[in-house]
Design a protein around this motif. Structure first.
Motif, PDB file in Angstrom:
ATOM      1  N   LEU A   1       0.919  -1.199   0.080  1.00 35.26           N
ATOM      2  CA  LEU A   1       0.200   0.060   0.014  1.00 35.26           C
ATOM      3  C   LEU A   1       0.986   1.441   0.060  1.00 35.26           C
ATOM      4  O   LEU A   1       0.339   2.226  -0.594  1.00 35.26           O
ATOM      5  CB  LEU A   1      -0.999   0.060   1.272  1.00 35.26           C
ATOM      6  CG  LEU A   1      -2.341  -0.868   1.125  1.00 35.26           C
ATOM      7  CD1 LEU A   1      -2.909  -0.765   2.433  1.00 35.26           C
ATOM      8  CD2 LEU A   1      -3.289  -0.244  -0.081  1.00 35.26           C
TER       9      LEU A   1
ATOM     10  N   LEU B   1      -6.366  -3.675  -1.908  1.00 34.70           N
ATOM     11  CA  LEU B   1      -5.622  -2.918  -2.606  1.00 34.70           C
ATOM     12  C   LEU B   1      -6.116  -2.381  -3.759  1.00 34.70           C
ATOM     13  O   LEU B   1      -6.131  -1.079  -4.360  1.00 34.70           O
ATOM     14  CB  LEU B   1      -4.212  -3.228  -2.913  1.00 34.70           C
ATOM     15  CG  LEU B   1      -3.253  -2.500  -3.679  1.00 34.70           C
ATOM     16  CD1 LEU B   1      -1.770  -2.561  -2.995  1.00 34.70           C
ATOM     17  CD2 LEU B   1      -2.884  -2.739  -4.879  1.00 34.70           C
TER      18      LEU B   1
ATOM     19  N   TYR C   1      -8.751   1.074   6.067  1.00 37.04           N
ATOM     20  CA  TYR C   1      -8.099  -0.053   6.454  1.00 37.04           C
ATOM     21  C   TYR C   1      -8.034  -0.423   7.948  1.00 37.04           C
ATOM     22  O   TYR C   1      -7.177  -1.437   8.218  1.00 37.04           O
ATOM     23  CB  TYR C   1      -6.467   0.159   5.848  1.00 37.04           C
ATOM     24  CG  TYR C   1      -5.895   1.426   6.646  1.00 37.04           C
ATOM     25  CD1 TYR C   1      -5.255   1.151   7.815  1.00 37.04           C
ATOM     26  CD2 TYR C   1      -5.788   2.644   6.052  1.00 37.04           C
ATOM     27  CE1 TYR C   1      -4.580   2.102   8.543  1.00 37.04           C
ATOM     28  CE2 TYR C   1      -5.063   3.632   6.664  1.00 37.04           C
ATOM     29  CZ  TYR C   1      -4.405   3.360   7.788  1.00 37.04           C
ATOM     30  OH  TYR C   1      -3.671   4.299   8.381  1.00 37.04           O
TER      31      TYR C   1
ATOM     32  N   VAL D   1      -4.464  -7.475   2.420  1.00 33.62           N
ATOM     33  CA  VAL D   1      -4.453  -6.440   1.557  1.00 33.62           C
ATOM     34  C   VAL D   1      -4.377  -6.684  -0.077  1.00 33.62           C
ATOM     35  O   VAL D   1      -5.026  -6.249  -0.758  1.00 33.62           O
ATOM     36  CB  VAL D   1      -3.208  -5.583   1.862  1.00 33.62           C
ATOM     37  CG1 VAL D   1      -2.984  -4.393   0.883  1.00 33.62           C
ATOM     38  CG2 VAL D   1      -3.362  -4.815   3.123  1.00 33.62           C
ATOM     39  N   SER D   2      -3.579  -7.948  -0.227  1.00 36.56           N
ATOM     40  CA  SER D   2      -3.463  -8.050  -1.804  1.00 36.56           C
ATOM     41  C   SER D   2      -4.307  -9.127  -1.984  1.00 36.56           C
ATOM     42  O   SER D   2      -4.794  -9.403  -3.458  1.00 36.56           O
ATOM     43  CB  SER D   2      -1.994  -8.472  -1.888  1.00 36.56           C
ATOM     44  OG  SER D   2      -1.951  -9.813  -1.308  1.00 36.56           O
TER      45      SER D   2
END
Length: 375
Positions: free
Chosen positions: A153, A191, A202, A210-211
């Motif tokens: 990020l 993301l 977040y 996140v990914s």
């Protein structure tokens, strides 16, 4: 075109990912002519290439592309990583206004200890037109590590800050932007959603979520607030912050400085929020699922996984509808997507023994889009 061409060094360092391949198709002497043939065939005006190995770039890739009429710009990863990103454009179609490399490694910031990079070009179309419209093209390859969403990020924020700076026009608006690359994140992940929606809360998000590359986030810590330290100089809106603090200290507090001081306080207050945002209206060229079946498209396929991690995002400026009823909706100063090269499913790719194979010489597929630039 956006294309991760698979660096030979990385292929050899990760040979376990290519056990399904016949040995000869993995040699660079076999792969490069195939990759070049694809590039020639699709004949894109702009190429964004990732995993471009430095020695091959100098001896083969750049000379070959130059002979096809491309001007090439290259940024190698920092540290001792021998590959990087290239943006190549037809010099018959564009003039180069500026080249802006972005290094995500920052020795002064412990979080940013990875060698990934980005590259941002400002191009001007060569058209017989009074309008001096330009276009910003960005290319990146974000960190792979699925468990380090905090770094991913932050790298993205650094790229967006540079794009904001480069694409910023005198009237305060942004010129059209195309942002390509291997983002090592899957569609629908936080993301990805942040890029498309322009905002992300977040709070409570595990760094491994996140990914979206991995499902499990067992024992993972959640993202800290803020994710990156203030000395990075990038706000929660993913723009470079004006260096105000030093100015405030040096003066006796006239009106301007009082205002600066006030802004500084606002910026500081903003930093404790768990909300990120950016100022672009970005769409994805691909929709990531086949409309009839709902089966996912994939952009990369090897022994371990078959997923989408590569994207072409572009400015789809807000549609402005004319006042009178029945009037057409027009795009103001944006890019209109005219077409794209279809991707494939995982099943399609395994029918030709996955990637790389005899005809497709990377473990990624090329992404290709055709735009109309509204002047």
């Amino acid at each position: 075109m956006s294309y991760n061409i698979l660096s030979q060094d990385l292929l050899e360092d990760n040979s376990h990912l290519y056990r399904h391949c016949r040995r000869p198709v993995l040699h660079w002497s076999f792969r490069f002519p195939n990759i070049l043939k694809e590039i020639k065939h699709f004949d894109a005006d702009v190429l964004c290439l990732q995993e471009v190995q430095e020695d091959h770039y100098g001896t083969e890739i750049r000379p070959s592309l130059e002979s096809l009429g491309y001007h090439c710009e290259y940024k190698m990863r920092t540290g001792r990583k021998p590959d990087g990103c290239a943006i190549c454009f037809k010099h018959s179609k564009f003039s180069l206004l500026s080249v802006n490399p972005v290094e995500f490694y920052r020795p002064d910031i412990p979080l940013l200890d990875r060698d990934n990079i980005g590259l941002v070009l400002l191009l001007q179309p060569k058209i017989p037109c009074a309008s001096t419209s330009s276009i910003c093209v960005a290319n990146t390859h974000l960190l792979y590590n699925p468990r380090r969403g905090d770094i991913k990020l932050t790298q993205l924020a650094m790229l967006l800050a540079e794009i904001s700076s480069v694409a910023h026009q005198k009237d305060g608006s942004f010129c059209p932007v195309v942002m390509c690359g291997d983002f090592n994140s899957v569609p629908g992940s936080p993301l990805y959603s942040f890029i498309k929606e322009g905002k992300l809360n977040y709070e409570g998000l595990a760094i491994g979520k996140v990914s979206g590359q991995e499902q499990s986030s067992r024992g993972q810590r959640i993202l800290s607030m803020p994710i990156w330290p203030p000395n990075l100089g990038i706000s929660q809106s993913c723009v470079y912050e004006v260096q105000q603090v030093s100015k405030v200290e040096k003066t006796d507090g006239d009106v301007t400085q009082a205002q600066l001081g006030e802004t500084d306080v606002l910026v500081t207050a903003e930093k404790v929020s768990s909300h990120l945002q950016h100022h672009f209206s970005l769409s994805s060229v691909y929709s990531h699922y086949f409309p009839d079946t709902g089966i996912p498209e994939v952009t990369t396929c090897h022994s371990r996984s078959a997923i989408t991690v590569d994207y072409i995002f572009y400015s789809s400026e807000k549609e402005v509808t004319a006042e009178q009823p029945g009037a057409e909706t027009s795009l103001i100063g944006g890019l209109k997507l005219l077409g794209r090269l279809s991707l494939l499913t995982e099943q399609d790719l395994w029918t030709v023994n996955g990637l790389p194979n005899e005809n497709n010489s990377s473990d990624h597929l090329p992404l290709l889009a055709k735009f109309r630039l509204e002047l």
